[in-house]
Scaffold this motif. Structure first.
Motif, PDB file in Angstrom:
ATOM      1  N   SER D 229      -6.142  -9.507 -87.928  1.00  0.00           N
ATOM      2  CA  SER D 229      -5.866  -8.244 -86.855  1.00  0.00           C
ATOM      3  C   SER D 229      -7.254  -8.428 -86.025  1.00  0.00           C
ATOM      4  O   SER D 229      -8.103  -8.989 -86.353  1.00  0.00           O
ATOM      5  CB  SER D 229      -5.926  -7.099 -87.269  1.00  0.00           C
ATOM      6  OG  SER D 229      -6.883  -6.654 -88.111  1.00  0.00           O
ATOM      7  N   ASN D 230      -7.001  -7.746 -84.697  1.00  0.00           N
ATOM      8  CA  ASN D 230      -8.137  -7.805 -83.893  1.00  0.00           C
ATOM      9  C   ASN D 230      -9.106  -6.659 -84.305  1.00  0.00           C
ATOM     10  O   ASN D 230      -8.827  -5.474 -84.907  1.00  0.00           O
ATOM     11  CB  ASN D 230      -7.865  -7.016 -82.428  1.00  0.00           C
ATOM     12  CG  ASN D 230      -7.114  -8.555 -81.577  1.00  0.00           C
ATOM     13  OD1 ASN D 230      -7.591  -9.634 -82.069  1.00  0.00           O
ATOM     14  ND2 ASN D 230      -6.276  -8.226 -80.758  1.00  0.00           N
ATOM     15  N   VAL D 231     -10.450  -6.869 -84.317  1.00  0.00           N
ATOM     16  CA  VAL D 231     -11.383  -5.897 -84.819  1.00  0.00           C
ATOM     17  C   VAL D 231     -12.611  -5.669 -84.154  1.00  0.00           C
ATOM     18  O   VAL D 231     -13.009  -6.688 -83.200  1.00  0.00           O
ATOM     19  CB  VAL D 231     -11.953  -6.488 -86.107  1.00  0.00           C
ATOM     20  CG1 VAL D 231     -13.121  -5.906 -86.855  1.00  0.00           C
ATOM     21  CG2 VAL D 231     -10.808  -6.892 -87.400  1.00  0.00           C
ATOM     22  N   THR D 232     -13.089  -4.552 -83.930  1.00  0.00           N
ATOM     23  CA  THR D 232     -14.344  -4.207 -83.270  1.00  0.00           C
ATOM     24  C   THR D 232     -15.258  -3.843 -84.272  1.00  0.00           C
ATOM     25  O   THR D 232     -14.875  -2.771 -85.077  1.00  0.00           O
ATOM     26  CB  THR D 232     -13.996  -3.030 -82.211  1.00  0.00           C
ATOM     27  OG1 THR D 232     -12.820  -3.641 -81.303  1.00  0.00           O
ATOM     28  CG2 THR D 232     -15.175  -2.846 -81.371  1.00  0.00           C
ATOM     29  N   VAL D 233     -16.402  -4.146 -84.187  1.00  0.00           N
ATOM     30  CA  VAL D 233     -17.464  -3.717 -85.318  1.00  0.00           C
ATOM     31  C   VAL D 233     -18.618  -3.047 -84.356  1.00  0.00           C
ATOM     32  O   VAL D 233     -18.859  -3.571 -83.269  1.00  0.00           O
ATOM     33  CB  VAL D 233     -17.973  -4.589 -85.967  1.00  0.00           C
ATOM     34  CG1 VAL D 233     -16.817  -5.300 -87.012  1.00  0.00           C
ATOM     35  CG2 VAL D 233     -18.620  -5.852 -85.203  1.00  0.00           C
ATOM     36  N   ASN D 234     -19.329  -2.189 -85.096  1.00  0.00           N
ATOM     37  CA  ASN D 234     -20.607  -1.708 -84.498  1.00  0.00           C
ATOM     38  C   ASN D 234     -21.669  -2.914 -85.232  1.00  0.00           C
ATOM     39  O   ASN D 234     -21.768  -3.063 -86.249  1.00  0.00           O
ATOM     40  CB  ASN D 234     -21.073  -0.478 -85.001  1.00  0.00           C
ATOM     41  CG  ASN D 234     -22.359  -0.033 -84.644  1.00  0.00           C
ATOM     42  OD1 ASN D 234     -23.469  -0.670 -85.196  1.00  0.00           O
ATOM     43  ND2 ASN D 234     -22.486   1.008 -83.923  1.00  0.00           N
ATOM     44  N   PHE D 235     -22.438  -3.351 -84.090  1.00  0.00           N
ATOM     45  CA  PHE D 235     -23.550  -4.188 -84.721  1.00  0.00           C
ATOM     46  C   PHE D 235     -24.662  -3.884 -83.770  1.00  0.00           C
ATOM     47  O   PHE D 235     -24.610  -3.974 -82.532  1.00  0.00           O
ATOM     48  CB  PHE D 235     -23.168  -5.794 -84.346  1.00  0.00           C
ATOM     49  CG  PHE D 235     -23.996  -6.902 -84.226  1.00  0.00           C
ATOM     50  CD1 PHE D 235     -24.723  -7.180 -85.720  1.00  0.00           C
ATOM     51  CD2 PHE D 235     -24.731  -7.390 -83.167  1.00  0.00           C
ATOM     52  CE1 PHE D 235     -25.691  -7.874 -85.678  1.00  0.00           C
ATOM     53  CE2 PHE D 235     -25.679  -8.322 -83.387  1.00  0.00           C
ATOM     54  CZ  PHE D 235     -26.033  -8.622 -84.642  1.00  0.00           C
ATOM     55  N   THR D 236     -25.585  -3.467 -84.581  1.00  0.00           N
ATOM     56  CA  THR D 236     -26.993  -2.867 -83.878  1.00  0.00           C
ATOM     57  C   THR D 236     -28.280  -3.782 -84.571  1.00  0.00           C
ATOM     58  O   THR D 236     -28.608  -3.492 -85.528  1.00  0.00           O
ATOM     59  CB  THR D 236     -27.140  -1.300 -84.155  1.00  0.00           C
ATOM     60  OG1 THR D 236     -25.904  -0.788 -83.660  1.00  0.00           O
ATOM     61  CG2 THR D 236     -28.356  -0.957 -83.396  1.00  0.00           C
ATOM     62  N   PRO D 237     -28.828  -4.681 -83.669  1.00  0.00           N
ATOM     63  CA  PRO D 237     -29.822  -5.332 -84.288  1.00  0.00           C
ATOM     64  C   PRO D 237     -31.383  -4.771 -83.807  1.00  0.00           C
ATOM     65  O   PRO D 237     -31.486  -3.790 -83.131  1.00  0.00           O
ATOM     66  CB  PRO D 237     -29.969  -6.801 -83.387  1.00  0.00           C
ATOM     67  CG  PRO D 237     -29.066  -6.292 -82.303  1.00  0.00           C
ATOM     68  CD  PRO D 237     -28.269  -4.857 -82.283  1.00  0.00           C
ATOM     69  N   HIS D 238     -32.275  -4.906 -84.788  1.00  0.00           N
ATOM     70  CA  HIS D 238     -33.672  -4.394 -84.654  1.00  0.00           C
ATOM     71  C   HIS D 238     -34.618  -5.483 -84.891  1.00  0.00           C
ATOM     72  O   HIS D 238     -34.445  -6.315 -85.773  1.00  0.00           O
ATOM     73  CB  HIS D 238     -33.874  -3.281 -85.690  1.00  0.00           C
ATOM     74  CG  HIS D 238     -33.075  -2.083 -85.818  1.00  0.00           C
ATOM     75  ND1 HIS D 238     -31.761  -2.172 -86.067  1.00  0.00           N
ATOM     76  CD2 HIS D 238     -33.055  -0.855 -85.356  1.00  0.00           C
ATOM     77  CE1 HIS D 238     -31.111  -1.032 -86.125  1.00  0.00           C
ATOM     78  NE2 HIS D 238     -31.867  -0.059 -85.626  1.00  0.00           N
ATOM     79  N   LEU D 239     -35.714  -5.407 -83.998  1.00  0.00           N
ATOM     80  CA  LEU D 239     -36.667  -6.302 -84.196  1.00  0.00           C
ATOM     81  C   LEU D 239     -37.857  -6.132 -85.216  1.00  0.00           C
ATOM     82  O   LEU D 239     -38.351  -4.934 -85.046  1.00  0.00           O
ATOM     83  CB  LEU D 239     -37.471  -6.631 -82.857  1.00  0.00           C
ATOM     84  CG  LEU D 239     -38.239  -7.705 -82.785  1.00  0.00           C
ATOM     85  CD1 LEU D 239     -37.610  -9.154 -82.527  1.00  0.00           C
ATOM     86  CD2 LEU D 239     -38.927  -7.721 -81.262  1.00  0.00           C
ATOM     87  N   ILE D 240     -38.230  -6.822 -86.108  1.00  0.00           N
ATOM     88  CA  ILE D 240     -38.975  -6.323 -87.235  1.00  0.00           C
ATOM     89  C   ILE D 240     -40.065  -7.129 -87.218  1.00  0.00           C
ATOM     90  O   ILE D 240     -40.206  -8.344 -86.807  1.00  0.00           O
ATOM     91  CB  ILE D 240     -38.087  -6.756 -88.775  1.00  0.00           C
ATOM     92  CG1 ILE D 240     -36.677  -5.929 -88.771  1.00  0.00           C
ATOM     93  CG2 ILE D 240     -39.071  -6.265 -89.700  1.00  0.00           C
ATOM     94  CD1 ILE D 240     -36.963  -4.494 -88.757  1.00  0.00           C
ATOM     95  N   PRO D 241     -41.243  -6.780 -87.455  1.00  0.00           N
ATOM     96  CA  PRO D 241     -42.561  -7.333 -87.280  1.00  0.00           C
ATOM     97  C   PRO D 241     -43.003  -8.413 -88.574  1.00  0.00           C
ATOM     98  O   PRO D 241     -43.678  -8.303 -89.455  1.00  0.00           O
ATOM     99  CB  PRO D 241     -43.719  -6.399 -87.490  1.00  0.00           C
ATOM    100  CG  PRO D 241     -43.167  -5.181 -87.949  1.00  0.00           C
ATOM    101  CD  PRO D 241     -41.768  -5.149 -87.700  1.00  0.00           C
ATOM    102  N   MET D 242     -41.990  -9.499 -88.529  1.00  0.00           N
ATOM    103  CA  MET D 242     -42.117 -10.574 -89.435  1.00  0.00           C
ATOM    104  C   MET D 242     -41.693 -11.812 -88.706  1.00  0.00           C
ATOM    105  O   MET D 242     -41.059 -11.548 -87.618  1.00  0.00           O
ATOM    106  CB  MET D 242     -41.641 -10.422 -90.709  1.00  0.00           C
ATOM    107  CG  MET D 242     -39.973 -10.299 -90.418  1.00  0.00           C
ATOM    108  SD  MET D 242     -39.137  -9.590 -92.078  1.00  0.00           S
ATOM    109  CE  MET D 242     -37.284  -9.630 -91.745  1.00  0.00           C
ATOM    110  N   SER D 243     -42.054 -12.811 -89.032  1.00  0.00           N
ATOM    111  CA  SER D 243     -41.739 -14.230 -88.357  1.00  0.00           C
ATOM    112  C   SER D 243     -40.239 -14.516 -88.824  1.00  0.00           C
ATOM    113  O   SER D 243     -39.562 -14.825 -87.922  1.00  0.00           O
ATOM    114  CB  SER D 243     -42.433 -15.190 -88.563  1.00  0.00           C
ATOM    115  OG  SER D 243     -43.851 -15.112 -87.919  1.00  0.00           O
ATOM    116  N   ARG D 244     -39.820 -14.570 -90.074  1.00  0.00           N
ATOM    117  CA  ARG D 244     -38.572 -15.091 -90.313  1.00  0.00           C
ATOM    118  C   ARG D 244     -37.870 -14.100 -91.217  1.00  0.00           C
ATOM    119  O   ARG D 244     -38.527 -13.473 -91.960  1.00  0.00           O
ATOM    120  CB  ARG D 244     -38.749 -16.220 -91.377  1.00  0.00           C
ATOM    121  CG  ARG D 244     -39.024 -17.554 -90.693  1.00  0.00           C
ATOM    122  CD  ARG D 244     -39.492 -18.658 -91.723  1.00  0.00           C
ATOM    123  NE  ARG D 244     -39.672 -19.778 -90.946  1.00  0.00           N
ATOM    124  CZ  ARG D 244     -39.092 -21.188 -91.186  1.00  0.00           C
ATOM    125  NH1 ARG D 244     -37.931 -21.037 -91.590  1.00  0.00           N
ATOM    126  NH2 ARG D 244     -39.460 -22.105 -90.226  1.00  0.00           N
ATOM    127  N   GLY D 245     -36.809 -14.294 -91.444  1.00  0.00           N
ATOM    128  CA  GLY D 245     -35.801 -13.337 -92.226  1.00  0.00           C
ATOM    129  C   GLY D 245     -34.880 -12.369 -91.501  1.00  0.00           C
ATOM    130  O   GLY D 245     -35.420 -11.979 -90.330  1.00  0.00           O
TER     131      GLY D 245
END
Lengths: 349, 349, 349, 349
Positions: D229-245
């Motif tokens: 089915s068609n889906v809409t999601v909430n997706f909220t990114p945050h920038l974290i003080p680390m290089s990788r991960g």
């Protein structure tokens, strides 16, 4: 599988022990068959180090419970002091086992120097006599033939790779060496200390053990061997807000030669070495270049003061400064390719 | 409110300009009435520095648009080179204005040295003759009487506070000084450079400008003044993964005195200073102790090499190393209490 | 000087105690006259927190040794559990003293909820009845009249400032709130724990106490008060590799209103507040904007899912999340300007 | 040596390109024979990435200069938009070459969605029709048979590995998914941006692209496929003080099942997967456990709100989130062991 060397790790709950596990678990000729830890005995390794969740490792046990006769080699990541008697017991149980000691216990040849810096008489002086100093690049033949290798400290490895060829060739004045050293926080181990908390060590910079660090006599011993004389150096460590990495900025006085002569001497000394690279003129060694790897980078720079130069060396304190160099030595002792299991490139960024 | 000094800030979109704003916005005797920035002209200050969301600040404008006759003082956080002509123009518009220059443009007294290090002839040599070197602790009277103060670089402030009293009292050999310096990343400014990206500078450590850093001649100038002779020093900076903070580890040769004598000399020199503290024997200066503050901590340690000592000094490069010292000088120039607006304690942890 | 309020700090060797010292030492109406710490009694404060080297502070003593009758107010930064009986004893010794409790001991009004989350019956239920919940913006009048203020936890302060006005105005469905919370490492205190070592917490990110964090009932209590009903929320904290700062990303379902309506409601609620700022549409709250300060920034964003919105709030966990809010409350209790001693701007960068 | 696959890397001066080099340089069946970079053409790779000082790599050249007919596979780490036409040209030059595209250009199956999110019509719609979405665990057979694989974004990989098996089995309500995502700074690439400077991103935390991040449609596409089915999601990114991960905390509503059911479903879905591990109940995924490795860790936790659960997934954005997954796909396409060259364990600490 049956041809793999069976390996035990004493002190597997510390950072050097864990890095030995990280590397040995993917070593083509090694099989980890015993892991010991005092306070964590009975636990699975991934309870103590969750980043091993994908490995099938033996449980942590007390060292007395290991059947040493079944092992080919043991890596020892115990605190200094504890190590001497345990290694003696391991060797008594299996005199043919190869020992890669990553502690400080067998590094100092002079028993008085040991007693002076560690506060007690050495408890296994005979084994000390047998131990080979495990700085691979300078003691390769002796290591290959040894039973007990005392792997150098992280700082000594960084400082000596920068300075020993220069001292040996009489290019520098060994009585006027200043080593300003910087280390990431893993150098202080996994023990709980206030000064290594994130909130204390982060966003800051602290010198420590100024004039009193126990790696000084080890550096002096080996520069002394190279120079053929007793040597006293300045060695001043600083704690840097990063996990891994070590950099030594060594300030030296030149014996009538140029900085370019120093670079050429180092390049000649290391031209066949798989892990030690001399940076081209103008290229700056930085710890980012070696993070997580067994590689070392050394560079030479002119000083504004005449007849002086600056030698900069970097390594990962847990790899070439500890577990990696121990594996490099193990490879030699078993006649394996020296680079086996150690060719990972630095994790950057 | 009318008795507050009206302040302008040239180059308010850089880190030193922003730290001047941070401190001046809460200074009891100051009122920020003009902010300039080239590329950001027309923006609100909190678009450029969102942490000023709670302040009611003037908009950023081009420097040519400011009516300098209405200002009492101007802080200049422009890049070197650009500064000379702009300051000349500002003084032409208002000859009574007080100038706190945080750039490098007026720090070097010798015009040849300037040309050699900055690659062009000085463009305002007459003003250079008028400028007072703004290391408050050593030039307090001259600063109080000055119109144009050339605030020292961050590294020179840290190095000179450690070394000048010792050089002046002939306690150390000024021809054998090694200054191993470490700085947080804000020292490199807000300009976009690959080596100051988080992913490049984090979890790592890099020396830079070895033997060639432009703060060298400034350090040599002032140690030379103190010693009464020409001086060449080793000055080797390293980039540390932290935002703020600077630490100089200075290695010195003693003129027949002890490390305790050095400490006593420094303690005597700074006994009435509000911002410079000499650490008791055994107490280690660390950048965490001064982060965000105008304070400086200096400590002296014995070296393992005879007749040598180690002097360690720390400061916040944006405060005592730049904007804070400029405000300290402004206070002197206006006859205000020297500590006004500057008594914030370090933000730790 | 004699008109300054005499202040004691219980638990001055922890981070919240230290931040109270940092701020109170420069508060125009406060004088720190007693500092207590169990294990460090007898030490100078700058042995425990070297960044106070420039202050002349009382020595650390055991809390039983303080003459409470001489104090006007006491800040309590003790671990929960210990606090109840000590505060009772302090009030017995001086019934007029003002108590700013920064522990969790008096925050939960319901004694059963307390017992359920803290594992023991409350030991001072009568005082609990007297305590006022110290979220300044919502309980200002009660705080001004109180003797004992239970300052909220850092997470509840951040979450409640974002959500309470919305719950009160019935703009959101209080039965469908997800609070994804992120905190710097100081939130875990200065106690020695493996997971807060630099080498463990650095360069990484860990959720913790998922579904079980003790700040949940406190958030539910206050949203429940605002909504006039019992409320259960999702509250999921994460440990971030930074020292200070806290950010709550709250996901809410809208009661027939728009995200802009939420922003307008928050702006109206806080229009006269000195410390709580609602970000303009499109402006992103970030912890860098409030580091070291008592300010809070709140922003509202549209969700891709219809009838939902995202509310983001940031604060410094040791300031508005603890010591700063306590001082804000103290100011109210003494009739001082509410912002006294708290106007420091964020330390950025 | 002759049996090694000849590999080219388009865009080798970016972080994903560099991580492909890091891994491929030690891959037993690969040989890097071409490296391209626009602005750095003509340079040695270790001038651009000094941590490759120990490798003997081809020089960087412009992509037009490569003889594509000599290569077996090409990894593409170019910015989106640029990729489409270059890949079309490469395939025209060598129709048999295998393409591992790490850009966003071929991930979205619906051309309208692509145009809407990327602001222009797709320039190679036919190739888009051919491209296989490279999330290895879900498209293994198609990938093995493909010529052009569109490797997923880092966030989609983390989110989809957590959610797709649950959506497919109808265990969760796909219309009520909140994905709170956190990423290290390398996710923003090596381009010069103010917000990724160390002094800006360090010691802080910022949400970004709230409601507008281009990884949203990719996540919705694949959850939609799983759910039918068609889906809409909430997706909220945050920038974290680390290089990788990267870590996704996904908040889901349960379709009458328990959190334990979710965990069991995930464990069943991944029981034969070499790289995806489902954490035992109570074990917390954290990015430290996968840093530098191709492994993924997923855990399930109960929510305080009834009928809800929390799914937490972690990976290294440059490895399983980009270059590692691309290599995993390449292994499939060449019939090599899927784990070849990818078994490095996380670098912790």
């Amino acid at each position: 599988m049956s041809s793999k060397k069976k390996i035990g790790i004493l002190g597997a709950s510390g950072y050097t022990g864990a890095d030995a596990v990280r590397l040995l678990a993917r070593h083509p000729n090694a099989e980890i068959t015993a892991l010991t830890a005092n306070t964590h005995a009975g636990k699975a390794m991934d309870e103590v180090f969750p980043h091993f969740f994908m490995l099938d490792l033996p449980k942590l046990v007390e060292w007395e419970k290991v059947d040493w006769s079944k092992l080919d080699a043991v890596f020892c990541g115990l605190p200094h002091g504890a190590t001497q008697e345990i290694i003696a017991a391991v060797l008594a149980a299996n005199p043919k086992i190869k020992i890669l000691d990553m502690s400080a216990d067998f590094r100092l040849r002079d028993m008085n120097t040991y007693a002076q810096w560690y506060g007690h008489e050495h408890r296994a002086p005979k084994l000390q006599g047998e131990a080979v100093y495990g700085l691979t690049e300078f003691y390769r033949e002796k290591i290959a033939a040894a039973r007990l290798v005392a792997c150098p400290g992280c700082y000594p490895t960084a400082a000596l790779l920068a300075l020993v060829p220069l001292a040996k060739a009489k290019l520098i004045d060994v009585d006027d060496i200043v080593i300003d050293a910087k280390s990431g926080v893993t150098g202080a181990g996994r023990g709980l200390k206030q000064n290594t908390l994130f909130s204390e060590a982060g966003e800051g910079l602290s010198p420590y053990s100024v004039g009193t660090h126990r790696h000084s006599p080890e550096i002096e011993q080996e520069i002394g061997v190279a120079a053929g004389s007793n040597v006293t150096v300045n060695f001043t460590p600083h704690l840097i807000p990063m996990s891994r990495g070590e950099l030594c900025t060594s300030y030296v006085k030149l014996n009538g030669v140029s900085p370019d002569d120093l670079r050429a001497a180092l390049a000649a000394a290391y031209k066949d070495e798989p892990f030690v690279h001399v940076a081209k003129k103008g290229v700056m060694p930085q710890t980012q270049n070696v993070r997580g790897s067994n590689y070392v980078q050394v560079g030479v720079f002119a000083d504004r003061i005449k007849n002086r130069a600056i030698v900069i060396s970097v390594l990962d304190n847990l790899v070439k400064g500890s577990a990696g160099q121990a594996i490099q030595n193990m490879n030699l002792m078993f006649g394996l390719p020296e680079t086996a299991g150690l060719e990972q490139i630095a994790l950057f960024p």
